[in-house]
Design a protein around this motif. Structure first.
Motif, PDB file in Angstrom:
ATOM      1  N   PHE A   8     -75.609  41.502 -75.809  1.00  0.00           N
ATOM      2  CA  PHE A   8     -75.741  41.738 -74.463  1.00  0.00           C
ATOM      3  C   PHE A   8     -76.042  40.551 -73.757  1.00  0.00           C
ATOM      4  N   ILE A   9     -77.069  40.125 -74.138  1.00  0.00           N
ATOM      5  CA  ILE A   9     -77.433  38.735 -73.624  1.00  0.00           C
ATOM      6  C   ILE A   9     -76.587  37.617 -73.617  1.00  0.00           C
ATOM      7  N   ILE A  10     -75.883  37.461 -74.837  1.00  0.00           N
ATOM      8  CA  ILE A  10     -75.057  36.442 -75.107  1.00  0.00           C
ATOM      9  C   ILE A  10     -73.855  36.727 -73.887  1.00  0.00           C
ATOM     10  N   LEU A  11     -73.421  37.932 -74.230  1.00  0.00           N
ATOM     11  CA  LEU A  11     -72.206  38.094 -72.983  1.00  0.00           C
ATOM     12  C   LEU A  11     -72.669  38.115 -71.492  1.00  0.00           C
ATOM     13  N   TRP A  12     -73.844  38.218 -71.268  1.00  0.00           N
ATOM     14  CA  TRP A  12     -74.412  38.131 -69.820  1.00  0.00           C
ATOM     15  C   TRP A  12     -74.304  36.636 -69.483  1.00  0.00           C
ATOM     16  N   ILE A  13     -74.742  36.032 -70.323  1.00  0.00           N
ATOM     17  CA  ILE A  13     -74.882  34.397 -70.167  1.00  0.00           C
ATOM     18  C   ILE A  13     -73.786  33.633 -69.925  1.00  0.00           C
ATOM     19  N   CYS A  14     -72.662  34.321 -70.907  1.00  0.00           N
ATOM     20  CA  CYS A  14     -71.312  33.691 -70.987  1.00  0.00           C
ATOM     21  C   CYS A  14     -70.733  34.027 -69.467  1.00  0.00           C
ATOM     22  N   SER A  15     -71.035  35.440 -69.132  1.00  0.00           N
ATOM     23  CA  SER A  15     -70.341  35.907 -67.847  1.00  0.00           C
ATOM     24  C   SER A  15     -70.973  34.829 -66.426  1.00  0.00           C
ATOM     25  N   LEU A  16     -72.217  34.599 -66.513  1.00  0.00           N
ATOM     26  CA  LEU A  16     -72.968  33.766 -65.759  1.00  0.00           C
ATOM     27  C   LEU A  16     -71.998  32.004 -65.887  1.00  0.00           C
ATOM     28  N   VAL A  17     -71.768  31.936 -66.964  1.00  0.00           N
ATOM     29  CA  VAL A  17     -71.014  30.581 -66.979  1.00  0.00           C
ATOM     30  C   VAL A  17     -69.502  30.807 -66.455  1.00  0.00           C
ATOM     31  N   GLY A  18     -68.840  32.105 -66.437  1.00  0.00           N
ATOM     32  CA  GLY A  18     -67.807  32.413 -66.066  1.00  0.00           C
ATOM     33  C   GLY A  18     -67.631  32.347 -64.713  1.00  0.00           C
ATOM     34  N   ILE A  19     -68.707  32.983 -64.025  1.00  0.00           N
ATOM     35  CA  ILE A  19     -68.582  32.888 -62.414  1.00  0.00           C
ATOM     36  C   ILE A  19     -69.072  31.613 -61.969  1.00  0.00           C
ATOM     37  N   SER A  20     -69.526  30.679 -62.628  1.00  0.00           N
ATOM     38  CA  SER A  20     -70.004  29.248 -62.207  1.00  0.00           C
ATOM     39  C   SER A  20     -68.789  28.402 -62.271  1.00  0.00           C
ATOM     40  N   PHE A  21     -67.651  28.861 -63.059  1.00  0.00           N
ATOM     41  CA  PHE A  21     -66.618  28.090 -63.367  1.00  0.00           C
ATOM     42  C   PHE A  21     -65.407  28.627 -62.540  1.00  0.00           C
ATOM     43  N   TYR A  22     -65.434  29.898 -62.757  1.00  0.00           N
ATOM     44  CA  TYR A  22     -63.934  30.638 -62.197  1.00  0.00           C
ATOM     45  C   TYR A  22     -64.511  31.803 -61.135  1.00  0.00           C
ATOM     46  N   GLY A  23     -63.595  31.727 -60.170  1.00  0.00           N
ATOM     47  CA  GLY A  23     -63.836  32.900 -59.389  1.00  0.00           C
ATOM     48  C   GLY A  23     -62.536  33.881 -59.751  1.00  0.00           C
ATOM     49  N   GLY A  24     -62.645  34.868 -58.664  1.00  0.00           N
ATOM     50  CA  GLY A  24     -61.886  36.017 -58.879  1.00  0.00           C
ATOM     51  C   GLY A  24     -62.270  37.302 -59.499  1.00  0.00           C
ATOM     52  N   THR A  25     -61.432  38.336 -59.526  1.00  0.00           N
ATOM     53  CA  THR A  25     -61.936  39.519 -59.926  1.00  0.00           C
ATOM     54  C   THR A  25     -62.341  39.691 -61.224  1.00  0.00           C
ATOM     55  N   VAL A  26     -61.739  39.033 -62.273  1.00  0.00           N
ATOM     56  CA  VAL A  26     -62.353  39.141 -63.472  1.00  0.00           C
ATOM     57  C   VAL A  26     -63.588  38.630 -63.833  1.00  0.00           C
ATOM     58  N   SER A  27     -63.838  37.321 -63.517  1.00  0.00           N
ATOM     59  CA  SER A  27     -65.199  36.705 -63.659  1.00  0.00           C
ATOM     60  C   SER A  27     -66.334  37.423 -63.155  1.00  0.00           C
TER      61      SER A  27
END
Lengths: 387, 744
Positions: A8-27
């Motif tokens: 869960f923590i790994i996924l959450w950190i990855c999602s933080l990275v995701g929103i830092s680089f990509y906008g939009g609905t998915v991230s």
């Protein structure tokens, strides 16, 4: 659970990275979903806390005897329409034990269902304390979070001290010597016989005479009373936590009760000296053991009950000197106790000191006093093996 | 059964939604002839839901459903006609494809239910698709995201349950269904959550870190009082060093706050440090003259204006006040606009080579009195082009006029500088120094010279040439990361060649340097200035650190120092409107209006009505025939089923009838909440149901039990009793049900 948390923590950190680089609905959506998971888990756990029920039941009264197992039932019940994913029950284990059930077992409770378990409860020490279910650990369905829920209505019981039947005493030699001396001093009482009355102690039946008489005949002690046994009981409390003081107090009581019963069964009167409201001299006659035992069940050790005061008052009252032998049950053999032993033995009375303590082996205190001996009794273990 | 149905639906529908919307998105609106993906979703989900219900239904109902579809299809052909049907099908082929997709999704979901690893694979595939769409920037609807997240969370919850060792596990289906109220929160939230389009800027983190860095640097400056501010390197900010750093950072902070008595210029330049010597890589300051350059600069410009256009000095110059305080910087430098006459600071300021710094322990805030020049005014441009020459008389008169007109009357300022300190001899010395330090001879390469010649071809005045150079440089490329200067650049000429013919890009320091070097090569004294440049159209302006700037200034003989802006994208006209420059009315824009559709293009009304009427009349026939046929089939099917059952029942022996009636009894009880539990006997069921149902209506259960397990011959009496009791039971149950008082 740890694996799930790491994922869960790994996924959450990855999602933080995701929103830092990509906008939009998915991230943002994945980030929001992962961030919402703990909230949902919390809501779930709170729901379970409110809807969860524990029922506990003892087979019999709420008065148990230390060391004696009693049947114990507990039920976990789910009254709600939601499923309880993982419930773990933790029992009180310091002063009592539940056998046959593991604290690590987790239960799933479907809606409107329950789990009823029968087990055995064993209380180790006398006293009044809580037994059974101590706390409940609730886990969410993703196995990410746990919440420990303390049992708000714990099962409180009163535990009586165990009655230990001693068949022999290691200090028998000392007793025998005491008896021999008594015989030399002709202090043995006369013994008469009479017909058996219902209620008489069967141990007093004189079988030989009964065979001759063709009816049951019992001995009746007349004349001077046989010299009794004196038992001095340390009534003080040492420690603040139940786990500190209960084992020792329990063993002291067991020793005193066991000794009293031993001599009572042999028609030897016992006088127990302890601190109650002041110094109490409790003489236990032929049929007086039950009453004595009740008093011992209700007895409470206190810090203020200084053994030194008890020893001093015993010496001053001089009742102790009419004893054929004295047992002293204390938690430590300090100079005051040693002085008391010395004082008593100087009157030719043998003294056996039982020190109830964890320290044993090489630390066994010694008494260089004639007609006195000391033995260490550990708070745990079978008393019979020690005495 | 309800749990099973719900379980199937929550597994199938999200999968269906994701698949259909992805297919719609992939194939496009053109293929589907549907305006939105949601419309494409409906046939897929509808067919999947039908599959779910049929999958759970008894065989009889599945057969009925298939029969209905076959009959309806068969009836549609003659009713609609082959051609029309083919046309409808071809127009709506996408609907059939989506329905097929729904069936495929149903099959996949059922397979995933049966094989746990497959479910994990599907869930991870959904996640992978989402990630792919995120990375490639494909638009994803919230519905797709919600459905995918829901399916993934469902799979995760089931996987967790599978791996969990605990007592009382009741199986996936009921467990998952009971968790739905919580699992549904996720997709519901995602449907309502509107996500931003841009990545998160983490502004609060950047602000926090920037604030911490500024606090730290201020602390360092406080502990080292003699050390001036320098934020060169990869930072963005004013630097006292004149080196051409490689790349600029991007972490601005509040540096200076300026307050004017009234809204000022569109852009203000605050000079911090002036450099005079360039070695090809770095600027250095060698001119440390304590002479008050600024006062002579003001006098020179004022004299030029008064001489060129007497009485209209206000069109060229405005005497203004600027209050300045430092916010995020700590330096001994005093930042002043061009043509600053004096600075009121406590305890005072010093001048060195045109720069001003605090004397002693002086620090901001401070006040600057300066002359704002109307650079956009055509008159000023003509003045610069023409140049001027100031003799002693002009100097003296101008000085007096300057003081009389502005300084004394301006703000009643008691701290105005002493005009006697500026002399004509001092002015001449000043000019010599300007030529000496800022008019250094500059050797350029042949190609640079050719470029200069081409750029300045056709103009004669220095100012015009400089404007041409400014324009040329401003059309080059602006870059905050032009890279470090190559090692082979050792002279100013090397630098010029590198910038003009190799690199072709840079930021303010590069272009300002190039301008100064090019100006000097034409014999015009020029200097390189570092400070701040910002828009200042409000009374109070906060200057950020990224407003640090470098620009060139050239000395026009008899006019004074004039600032230029060769940095691409930075040029703005600074000044104010003068009455004679007011232009006429602006042309109004014509609006384009769309006229009405030509009448000849409109369909004929009568014709339209006829067509519509025809369509309306024939539509019911095309649709109702298959519907009626399907309904008729259903009616026949169930009627036939009923009849067959009765015939079959009539041909059964007594035991068979008892068993059949017994099954009917159990069905009746099950419908109303008394199902036979696993491990429960019929006798126990009878006792349990006896709490709600009159016992006399349940006695047939005993007979049924006997028929099942005992080797007892059944007779007509048993059959009749079974049938009678079932009838009574049915009446009782339905009566209770409709009255609403049946207790389960």
């Amino acid at each position: 659970m740890r694996r799930n948390r790491i994922i869960f923590i790994i996924l959450w950190i990855c999602s933080l990275v995701g929103i830092s680089f990509y906008g939009g609905t998915v991230s943002y959506g994945i980030f929001a979903a992962l961030t919402l998971v703990p909230v949902i888990s919390l809501i779930y756990i709170i729901s379970v806390c409110f809807l969860f029920r524990i029922y506990q039941e003892l087979d019999g009264a709420r008065e148990l005897t230390a060391g004696k197992a009693e049947r114990f039932f507990f039920t976990l019940y789910n009254e709600s329409p939601i499923v309880f994913s993982g419930i773990r029950v933790v029992f009180f284990s310091d002063l009592s034990g539940i056998s046959g059930l593991d604290d690590c077992t987790e239960y799933e409770l479907p809606p409107r269902s329950g789990v009823k378990k029968q087990t055995v409860l064993l209380c180790r020490y006398r006293g009044e304390y809580e037994v059974g279910v101590r706390q409940v650990v609730i886990q969410d369905f993703f196995r990410l979070f746990t919440f420990t829920y303390k049992n708000r209505e714990p099962f409180k019981i009163t535990v009586k001290p165990d009655i230990i039947h001693l068949t022999a005493l290691d200090s028998a030699e000392m007793i025998m010597n005491a008896a021999r001396e008594s015989a030399d001093n002709k202090r043995e009482p006369d013994v008469f016989v009479r017909e058996y009355d219902p209620g008489d102690d069967p141990r007093l039946i004189n079988w030989k005479l009964s065979a001759v008489q063709n009816k049951l005949m019992v001995r009746e002690l007349k004349g001077e009373e046989q010299q009794g046994i004196g038992i001095i009981m340390d009534s003080s409390r040492d420690g603040d936590e139940p786990l500190e003081y209960l084992p020792v107090e329990n063993r002291i009581l067991e020793t005193v009760i066991g000794l009293t019963l031993f001599f009572n069964e042999r028609n030897v009167p016992v006088t127990v000296f302890y601190t109650g409201k002041g110094t109490v001299t409790d003489t236990v006659g032929r049929n007086g053991f039950d009453g004595f035992y009740s008093r011992m069940c209700a007895f409470s050790f206190e810090k203020e009950k200084d053994p030194g005061v008890l020893f001093r008052e015993i010496m001053e009252r001089r009742e102790i000197y009419s004893s054929g032998m004295v047992f002293m049950v204390v938690r430590k053999l300090d100079p005051r106790a040693a002085e008391t032993v010395s004082g008593i033995s100087s009157f030719g009375i043998p003294v056996m000191v039982y020190v109830v303590s964890e320290d044993d082996g090489g630390d066994t205190p010694s008494l260089r006093i004639p007609r006195a001996d000391v033995k260490v009794i550990p708070p745990s273990g079978a008393l019979v093996d020690v005495i | 059964m309800i749990s099973g149905l719900l379980y199937d639906l929550v597994n199938v529908i999200p999968l269906c939604a994701v698949a259909s919307l992805l297919v719609y998105g992939g194939m496009g609106r053109g293929f589907f002839h549907m305006e939105s993906g949601t419309a494409a979703l409906i046939p897929a989900i509808a067919s999947a839901v039908i599959c779910v219900f049929l999958g759970r239904a008894p065989m009889k109902y599945r057969a009925a459903a298939l029969g209905v579809m076959a009959v309806a299809a068969a009836g549609a052909v003659p009713a609609m006609g082959r051609e029309y049907l083919a046309e409808v099908l071809s127009e709506n082929i996408c609907v059939l494809w989506m329905m097929l997709l729904g069936v495929i999704c149903y099959a996949a979901a059922k397979a995933a239910e049966r094989f746990r690893p497959l479910k994990l694979v599907v869930a991870l595939s959904a996640l992978a698709v989402l990630i792919y769409m995120m990375v490639t920037g494909c638009h994803t609807s919230r519905l797709v995201l919600s459905a995918a997240v829901f399916y993934i969370s469902l799979a995760m919850a089931e996987e967790t349950e599978y791996r969990w060792k605990k007592e009382g596990k009741g199986g996936d289906v009921r467990y998952t269904v009971r968790l739905l109220p919580f699992l549904m929160l996720l997709p519901l939230f995602l449907l309502l959550f509107k996500a931003p389009e841009k990545p998160y800027s983490w502004q609060f983190v950047k602000d926090f870190l920037r604030g911490a860095r500024i606090r730290y640097e201020l602390l360092v400056q406080t502990l080292n009082e003699n050390k001036s501010w320098d934020s060169e390197g990869t930072n963005m900010g004013f630097s006292e060093k004149g080196n051409l750093a490689g790349s600029l950072g991007n972490d601005p902070y509040e540096a200076v706050i300026i307050t004017s008595d009234r809204a000022g210029d569109s852009r203000v330049y605050l000079s911090g440090k002036i450099f005079d010597s360039f070695d090809g890589r770095d600027w250095k300051k060698t001119d440390l003259s304590p002479m008050d350059y600024r006062a002579y600069d003001v006098l020179e410009t004022a004299a030029a204006v008064m001489t060129a256009d007497p009485g209209r000095e206000d069109d060229y110059l405005k005497y203004e006040t600027l209050h300045i305080e430092y916010s995020g910087i700590r330096t001994s430098r005093v930042f002043v606009p061009g043509h600053a006459l004096y600075v009121a600071a406590d305890p005072g300021v010093l001048s060195a080579g045109g720069d001003i710094s605090f004397s002693g322990r002086g620090k901001p805030p401070y006040t600057v009195k300066y002359f704002r020049v109307n650079k956009s005014y055509e008159g000023f441009r003509r003045l610069c082009d023409k140049g001027s020459s100031i003799n002693k008389d002009i100097f003296r008169v101008s000085k007096k006029l300057l003081w009389d007109k502005w300084v004394e009357k301006g703000n009643g300022d008691l701290l105005a500088p002493n005009p006697d300190e500026q002399t004509y001899e001092g002015y001449l010395d000043y000019l010599d120094r300007v030529r000496e330090f800022y008019g250094q001879e500059m050797q350029v390469s042949e190609r640079t010279q050719r470029l200069l010649d081409e750029t300045t071809e056709g103009v004669t005045s220095d100012n015009e040439k400089l404007c041409m150079i400014e324009r040329y440089l401003s059309q080059m490329k602006y870059s905050t990361a032009p890279g470090e200067l190559p090692d082979h650049i050792r002279t100013p000429g090397d630098f010029l060649d590198y910038l003009l013919f190799e690199s072709g890009e840079g930021y303010c320091v590069h272009y300002a340097t190039a301008f100064v070097l090019m100006a000097r090569s034409m014999g015009v004294p020029a200097r390189y200035v570092q400070g701040y440049s910002t828009a200042a159209d409000k009374k109070k302006t906060v200057i950020m650190s990224d407003c640090a700037h470098a620009w060139p200034e050239a000395h026009i003989e008899g006019v004074g120092w004039v600032a230029y802006e060769p940095t691409p994208g930075f040029k703005t006209e600074t000044g104010w409107e003068v009455a004679s420059e007011t232009t006429g009315d602006k042309e109004s824009e014509h609006e384009k209006k769309e006229g009405p559709i030509p009448e000849e293009d409109l369909p004929d009304e009568e014709e339209e009505a006829v067509l519509e009427d025809h369509a309306v009349k024939h539509r019911p026939v095309k649709i109702y025939v298959p519907v009626v046929l399907a309904a008729a089939f259903l009616l026949l099917f169930f009627t036939a089923d009923l009849i067959l059952r009765k015939i079959r029942y009539a041909h059964m022996d007594a035991r068979g009838k008892v068993l059949e009636s017994g099954r009917q009894t159990l069905k009746l009880l099950k419908k109303h909440g008394f199902s036979l539990e696993p491990g429960e006997t019929l006798d126990e069921l009878q006792k349990r149901a006896g709490g709600s149902v009159p016992e006399e209506m349940l006695t047939q259960i005993g007979i049924y039990e006997t028929a099942l397990y005992a080797d007892h011959k059944m007779g007509e009496e048993d059959v009749n009793r079974m049938e009678d009791n079932n009838r009574e039971l049915m009446k009782y149950v339905y009566r209770k049900k409709f009255s609403g008082s049946f207790k389960v």
